[in-house]
Motif scaffolding. Structure first.
Motif, PDB file in Angstrom:
ATOM      1  N   LEU A 169       0.858  -1.168   0.000  1.00 48.63           N
ATOM      2  CA  LEU A 169       0.000   0.000   0.000  1.00 48.63           C
ATOM      3  C   LEU A 169       0.900   1.225   0.000  1.00 48.63           C
ATOM      4  CD1 LEU A 169      -2.907   1.171   0.256  1.00 48.63           C
ATOM      5  CD2 LEU A 169      -2.548   1.168   2.736  1.00 48.63           C
ATOM      6  N   ALA A 170       0.771   2.076  -1.013  1.00 49.14           N
ATOM      7  CA  ALA A 170       1.626   3.253  -1.169  1.00 49.14           C
ATOM      8  C   ALA A 170       0.743   4.486  -1.266  1.00 49.14           C
ATOM      9  CB  ALA A 170       2.491   3.123  -2.422  1.00 49.14           C
ATOM     10  N   VAL A 171       0.816   5.345  -0.256  1.00 49.85           N
ATOM     11  CA  VAL A 171      -0.059   6.519  -0.182  1.00 49.85           C
ATOM     12  C   VAL A 171       0.793   7.766  -0.039  1.00 49.85           C
ATOM     13  CG1 VAL A 171      -1.969   7.615   1.013  1.00 49.85           C
ATOM     14  CG2 VAL A 171      -1.856   5.117   0.889  1.00 49.85           C
ATOM     15  N   LEU A 188       5.952   6.882  -7.699  1.00 51.75           N
ATOM     16  CA  LEU A 188       5.096   5.801  -7.234  1.00 51.75           C
ATOM     17  C   LEU A 188       5.107   4.622  -8.202  1.00 51.75           C
ATOM     18  CD1 LEU A 188       1.958   7.742  -5.912  1.00 51.75           C
ATOM     19  CD2 LEU A 188       3.658   6.526  -4.567  1.00 51.75           C
ATOM     20  N   ASN A 189       5.083   4.924  -9.476  1.00 55.16           N
ATOM     21  CA  ASN A 189       4.998   3.862 -10.487  1.00 55.16           C
ATOM     22  C   ASN A 189       6.326   3.154 -10.743  1.00 55.16           C
ATOM     23  OD1 ASN A 189       2.258   4.285 -10.983  1.00 55.16           O
ATOM     24  ND2 ASN A 189       2.682   5.907 -12.448  1.00 55.16           N
ATOM     25  N   CYS A 204      -3.470   9.127  -3.133  1.00 57.42           N
ATOM     26  CA  CYS A 204      -3.084  10.279  -2.333  1.00 57.42           C
ATOM     27  C   CYS A 204      -4.022  10.462  -1.149  1.00 57.42           C
ATOM     28  CB  CYS A 204      -3.097  11.539  -3.193  1.00 57.42           C
ATOM     29  SG  CYS A 204      -1.754  11.594  -4.393  1.00 57.42           S
ATOM     30  N   ALA A 205      -3.520  11.131  -0.125  1.00 58.42           N
ATOM     31  CA  ALA A 205      -4.306  11.479   1.051  1.00 58.42           C
ATOM     32  C   ALA A 205      -3.744  12.766   1.633  1.00 58.42           C
ATOM     33  CB  ALA A 205      -4.277  10.346   2.080  1.00 58.42           C
ATOM     34  N   LEU A 214       5.605   9.933   1.586  1.00 59.48           N
ATOM     35  CA  LEU A 214       5.115   8.690   1.003  1.00 59.48           C
ATOM     36  C   LEU A 214       5.037   7.619   2.083  1.00 59.48           C
ATOM     37  CD1 LEU A 214       4.337   7.032  -1.531  1.00 59.48           C
ATOM     38  CD2 LEU A 214       6.787   6.547  -1.821  1.00 59.48           C
ATOM     39  N   MET A 215       3.834   7.126   2.373  1.00 60.53           N
ATOM     40  CA  MET A 215       3.650   6.052   3.337  1.00 60.53           C
ATOM     41  C   MET A 215       3.627   4.704   2.630  1.00 60.53           C
ATOM     42  SD  MET A 215       0.372   4.941   5.659  1.00 60.53           S
ATOM     43  CE  MET A 215      -0.051   3.671   4.419  1.00 60.53           C
TER      44      MET A 215
END
Length: 219
Positions: A169-171, A188-189, A204-205, A214-215
C-alpha cells in the motif's frame, strides 16, 4: 486555517495528527470515522475500522478475535511471536531520525493508518484497495515506512534501502492546499520496492503538514 471534512464528521486533520502516546504502556485504541482515534473501543455504535494494541500480551489475540472491526494492528516495541489470525497484523518498532522512540513511532503509525480512511484525496484509493493489500499479504508481520524528500531523487535513495514487498500500500500524503506533482506519481509507479509480479495499491491522502510524505505498508 486547517482542513476539515464536512460537518457530519467530528474529527479534523489537526486533531488526528495531534494525537500522541503518553508512554509505551500496554493500551488499546480504536478508530472510527465519527469519533476518530480514541482510548478503548467506542460504545456509540460506530463501526470500528482499526483496533491498535500497544505492547499487548499474546493472550489478547483470543479475546479480540471476534471483535467487530476491520483490522487489528499490534504495535510492539520488541518482536513478539503471535498466532496467525485473519485480519490481525503486527508492526515492530524500528527507530528512525524522525521517530527515535517507540511512543513517537507508534503514534505516527496510528495517525497515518487512520488518515488512509479519514482523508483520501485524488488520485483516489478506497477501502477495497486497502483490503486487497492486507488480505493478500503473505505474512501478518508487516513493514511501515515513511519516505520524505523535496524531490524525486531525494525520495528514491531511501526507497532503495526498503526491502521489496509482495503486496504494498503506497499513499502519498500532502497538505490539502498543495497538489502532488507528476514527478511524484512517476516515483510511485517506477521506484516502489515491489517484488516481481507483486501488487501495489495506493493514491493520495491529506495530512496536517506542508511536506509531502510517502507512506508504505507492505509484507
Amino acid at each position: 486555517m486547517l482542513y476539515e471534512l464536512p460537518e457530519k464528521h467530528f474529527l479534523t486533520l489537526d486533531a488526528l495528527f495531534s494525537f500522541s502516546l503518553p508512554d509505551s504502556s500496554e493500551r488499546l485504541y480504536s478508530y472510527t470515522d465519527e469519533e476518530g482515534l480514541v482510548l478503548g473501543i467506542s460504545d456509540t455504535g460506530s463501526f470500528v475500522r482499526i483496533i491498535f494494541l500497544i505492547n499487548s500480551c499474546q493472550s489478547d489475540v483470543s479475546e479480540l478475535s471476534n471483535t467487530k472491526a476491520s483490522y487489528i494492528f499490534y504495535l510492539d516495541a520488541e518482536p513478539v511471536e503471535r498466532p496467525v489470525v485473519p485480519l490481525h497484523f503486527q508492526l515492530v518498532f524500528s527507530p528512525t531520525i524522525e521517530e527515535p522512540t517507540f511512543a513517537v513511532w507508534a503514534a505516527t503509525v496510528m495517525r497515518y493508518l487512520c488518515a488512509c480512511f479519514f482523508a483520501p484525496a485524488i488520485p483516489a484509493f478506497d477501502n477495497h484497495d486497502i483490503s486487497s493489500v492486507l488480505l493478500g499479504a503473505t505474512s501478518s508481520l508487516l513493514r511501515f515506512n515513511l519516505v520524505r524528500g523535496e524531490s524525486v531523487e531525494q525520495m528514491q535513495r531511501p526507497l532503495r534501502n526498503i526491502p521489496p514487498s509482495n503486496y504494498l500500500l503506497a499513499v502519498l500524503f500532502s497538505s490539502p492546499y498543495l497538489s502532488a506533482s507528476n514527478e511524484y506519481f512517476s516515483l510511485l509507479n517506477e521506484s516502489l520496492p515491489l517484488l516481481g509480479g507483486g501488487l501495489v495499491k495506493g493514491g493520495c491522502a491529506y495530512h496536517a503538514y506542508k511536506e509531502q510524505v510517502l507512506m508504505l505498508l507492505g509484507d
